[in-house]
Write a protein that holds these residues in place. Structure first.
Motif, mmCIF file in Angstrom:
data_model
loop_
_atom_site.group_PDB
_atom_site.id
_atom_site.type_symbol
_atom_site.label_atom_id
_atom_site.label_comp_id
_atom_site.label_asym_id
_atom_site.label_seq_id
_atom_site.Cartn_x
_atom_site.Cartn_y
_atom_site.Cartn_z
ATOM 1 N N CYS A 19 41.077 29.360 34.266
ATOM 2 C CA CYS A 19 40.201 29.175 35.372
ATOM 3 C C CYS A 19 40.794 28.926 36.794
ATOM 4 C CB CYS A 19 39.404 27.761 35.081
ATOM 5 S SG CYS A 19 38.188 28.051 33.880
ATOM 6 N N SER A 20 41.987 28.272 36.820
ATOM 7 C CA SER A 20 42.659 28.365 38.042
ATOM 8 C C SER A 20 43.228 29.401 38.562
ATOM 9 C CB SER A 20 43.727 27.078 37.995
ATOM 10 O OG SER A 20 44.539 27.215 37.319
ATOM 11 N N HIS A 21 43.811 30.214 37.543
ATOM 12 C CA HIS A 21 44.475 31.563 37.855
ATOM 13 C C HIS A 21 43.586 32.457 38.137
ATOM 14 C CE1 HIS A 21 47.939 29.955 35.690
ATOM 15 N NE2 HIS A 21 48.657 30.936 36.265
ATOM 16 N N GLY A 22 42.357 32.459 37.366
ATOM 17 C CA GLY A 22 41.165 33.501 37.679
ATOM 18 C C GLY A 22 40.742 33.354 39.180
ATOM 19 N N GLU A 23 40.493 32.058 39.246
ATOM 20 C CA GLU A 23 39.532 31.940 40.732
ATOM 21 C C GLU A 23 40.755 32.154 42.078
ATOM 22 O OE1 GLU A 23 38.540 27.771 40.689
ATOM 23 O OE2 GLU A 23 36.959 28.074 39.291
ATOM 24 N N GLN A 24 42.155 31.975 41.747
ATOM 25 C CA GLN A 24 43.087 32.403 42.691
ATOM 26 C C GLN A 24 43.263 33.941 42.883
ATOM 27 O OE1 GLN A 24 46.766 30.490 41.630
ATOM 28 N NE2 GLN A 24 45.888 28.464 41.889
ATOM 29 N N ARG A 25 42.966 34.495 41.648
ATOM 30 C CA ARG A 25 43.465 35.909 41.703
ATOM 31 C C ARG A 25 41.902 36.850 42.230
ATOM 32 N NH1 ARG A 25 48.042 37.519 39.564
ATOM 33 N NH2 ARG A 25 49.061 35.917 38.092
ATOM 34 N N ILE A 26 40.709 36.175 41.951
ATOM 35 C CA ILE A 26 39.831 36.827 42.476
ATOM 36 C C ILE A 26 39.817 36.458 44.052
ATOM 37 C CG2 ILE A 26 37.054 36.582 42.638
ATOM 38 C CD1 ILE A 26 37.297 35.824 39.697
ATOM 39 N N ALA A 27 39.897 35.350 44.516
ATOM 40 C CA ALA A 27 39.949 35.253 46.124
ATOM 41 C C ALA A 27 41.028 36.080 46.362
ATOM 42 C CB ALA A 27 40.377 33.823 46.364
ATOM 43 N N THR A 28 42.227 36.329 46.031
ATOM 44 C CA THR A 28 42.973 37.350 46.462
ATOM 45 C C THR A 28 42.533 38.697 46.587
ATOM 46 O OG1 THR A 28 45.151 35.840 45.826
ATOM 47 C CG2 THR A 28 45.335 38.514 46.185
ATOM 48 N N ALA A 87 46.659 47.275 47.054
ATOM 49 C CA ALA A 87 46.717 46.105 46.927
ATOM 50 C C ALA A 87 45.618 45.433 46.015
ATOM 51 C CB ALA A 87 46.963 45.144 48.147
ATOM 52 N N ALA A 88 44.511 45.856 46.144
ATOM 53 C CA ALA A 88 43.170 45.544 45.453
ATOM 54 C C ALA A 88 43.438 46.110 44.146
ATOM 55 C CB ALA A 88 42.034 46.341 45.965
ATOM 56 N N ALA A 89 43.976 47.108 43.865
ATOM 57 C CA ALA A 89 44.178 47.751 42.443
ATOM 58 C C ALA A 89 45.192 46.956 41.753
ATOM 59 C CB ALA A 89 44.519 49.430 42.422
ATOM 60 N N ALA A 90 46.313 46.388 42.478
ATOM 61 C CA ALA A 90 47.420 45.630 41.905
ATOM 62 C C ALA A 90 46.598 44.258 41.415
ATOM 63 C CB ALA A 90 48.441 45.598 42.651
ATOM 64 N N ALA A 91 45.704 43.680 42.312
ATOM 65 C CA ALA A 91 45.260 42.510 41.992
ATOM 66 C C ALA A 91 44.239 42.641 40.900
ATOM 67 C CB ALA A 91 44.532 41.924 43.448
ATOM 68 N N THR A 92 43.454 43.805 40.857
ATOM 69 C CA THR A 92 42.702 43.764 39.640
ATOM 70 C C THR A 92 43.564 43.835 38.188
ATOM 71 O OG1 THR A 92 41.112 45.210 41.020
ATOM 72 C CG2 THR A 92 41.000 45.560 38.757
ATOM 73 N N ARG A 93 44.708 44.493 38.220
ATOM 74 C CA ARG A 93 45.513 44.503 37.180
ATOM 75 C C ARG A 93 45.929 43.199 36.870
ATOM 76 N NH1 ARG A 93 47.035 49.455 39.633
ATOM 77 N NH2 ARG A 93 48.847 48.517 40.519
ATOM 78 N N ALA A 94 46.230 42.383 37.813
ATOM 79 C CA ALA A 94 46.672 41.101 37.445
ATOM 80 C C ALA A 94 45.771 40.209 36.877
ATOM 81 C CB ALA A 94 47.203 40.470 39.095
ATOM 82 N N ARG A 97 27.265 42.364 40.900
ATOM 83 C CA ARG A 97 27.363 41.511 41.914
ATOM 84 C C ARG A 97 28.662 40.693 41.938
ATOM 85 N NH1 ARG A 97 22.285 38.561 43.958
ATOM 86 N NH2 ARG A 97 20.650 39.780 43.505
ATOM 87 N N TRP A 98 29.361 40.506 42.790
ATOM 88 C CA TRP A 98 30.613 39.974 43.030
ATOM 89 C C TRP A 98 30.424 38.549 42.534
ATOM 90 C CZ3 TRP A 98 35.073 42.580 43.751
ATOM 91 C CH2 TRP A 98 36.341 41.584 44.158
ATOM 92 N N PRO A 99 31.448 38.096 41.384
ATOM 93 C CA PRO A 99 31.471 36.892 40.968
ATOM 94 C C PRO A 99 31.493 35.454 42.370
ATOM 95 C CG PRO A 99 33.401 37.903 40.187
ATOM 96 C CD PRO A 99 32.509 38.832 40.908
ATOM 97 N N ARG A 100 30.607 34.681 42.186
ATOM 98 C CA ARG A 100 30.599 33.453 43.161
ATOM 99 C C ARG A 100 30.617 32.227 42.282
ATOM 100 N NH1 ARG A 100 30.232 35.451 48.217
ATOM 101 N NH2 ARG A 100 28.940 37.363 48.539
ATOM 102 N N GLY A 101 31.015 31.298 42.867
ATOM 103 C CA GLY A 101 31.073 29.820 42.412
ATOM 104 C C GLY A 101 32.588 29.829 41.393
ATOM 105 N N PRO A 102 32.158 28.787 40.757
ATOM 106 C CA PRO A 102 33.571 28.404 39.842
ATOM 107 C C PRO A 102 33.817 29.156 38.574
ATOM 108 C CG PRO A 102 32.373 26.325 40.281
ATOM 109 C CD PRO A 102 31.416 27.532 40.828
#
Length: 158
Positions: free
Chosen positions: A22-31, A43-50, A116-121
């Motif tokens: 959860c914490s990694h996912g929220e950080q990576r989605i924000a990035t 950078a978006a493609a790299a963040a998606t792969r991450a 829709r882009w994910p929103r919330g926790p």
């Protein structure tokens, strides 16, 4: 294949089995969101792969194929979380690989032209969908034959 039952204890137990996801996912989605907003597509493609890496690491670590032998509830939680990670990854990857993402999202019942882009926790995203049927997806990417690989190498270089 339904995602699984919904119970009050299920959500609490699920959060206990995946706090780092959860914490990694929220950080990576924000990035990823920041890269999209800044129009930084590489950078978006790299963040998606991450994000895919985090989802894959969760599944490998949680190993529902092992948990099913001794703890059916944990196996159900892991499977439900993994399926919701697959759906979330498909939404996040839509701008990069739309046809692949649409195949996955259609299996989950998604019919939106643009998801829709994910929103919330993210914990809420990973806990959703109880009882939702998932259609078989099949292979998402066609395997490249040796002949096709040779053709592509000749056309684009080794």
């Amino acid at each position: 294949m339904p995602i699984g039952p919904s119970t009050a204890g299920f959500r609490k137990a699920a959060l206990l089995t995946r706090p780092s996801t959860c914490s990694h996912g929220e950080q990576r989605i924000a990035t990823l969101r920041r890269h999209h907003e800044a129009l930084e597509f590489r950078a978006a493609a790299a963040a998606t792969r991450a994000i895919w890496d985090v989802a894959n690491a969760y599944l490998q670590h949680a190993a529902p194929w092992t948990a099913i032998k001794s703890d059916r509830l944990r196996a159900a939680i892991v499977t439900r979380t993994a399926l919701n990670l697959v759906r979330t990854c498909a939404v996040l990857a839509w701008s990069i690989v739309p046809s692949l993402s649409e195949n996955v999202l259609h299996a989950f019942g998604g019919e939106d032209a643009a998801p829709r882009w994910p929103r919330g926790p993210i914990a809420d995203l990973l806990d959703g969908g109880a009882g939702t049927a998932i259609a078989p997806i099949g292979p998402l990417v066609e395997k490249i034959s040796p002949e096709r690989a040779s053709h592509l190498a000749a056309r684009f270089g080794p």
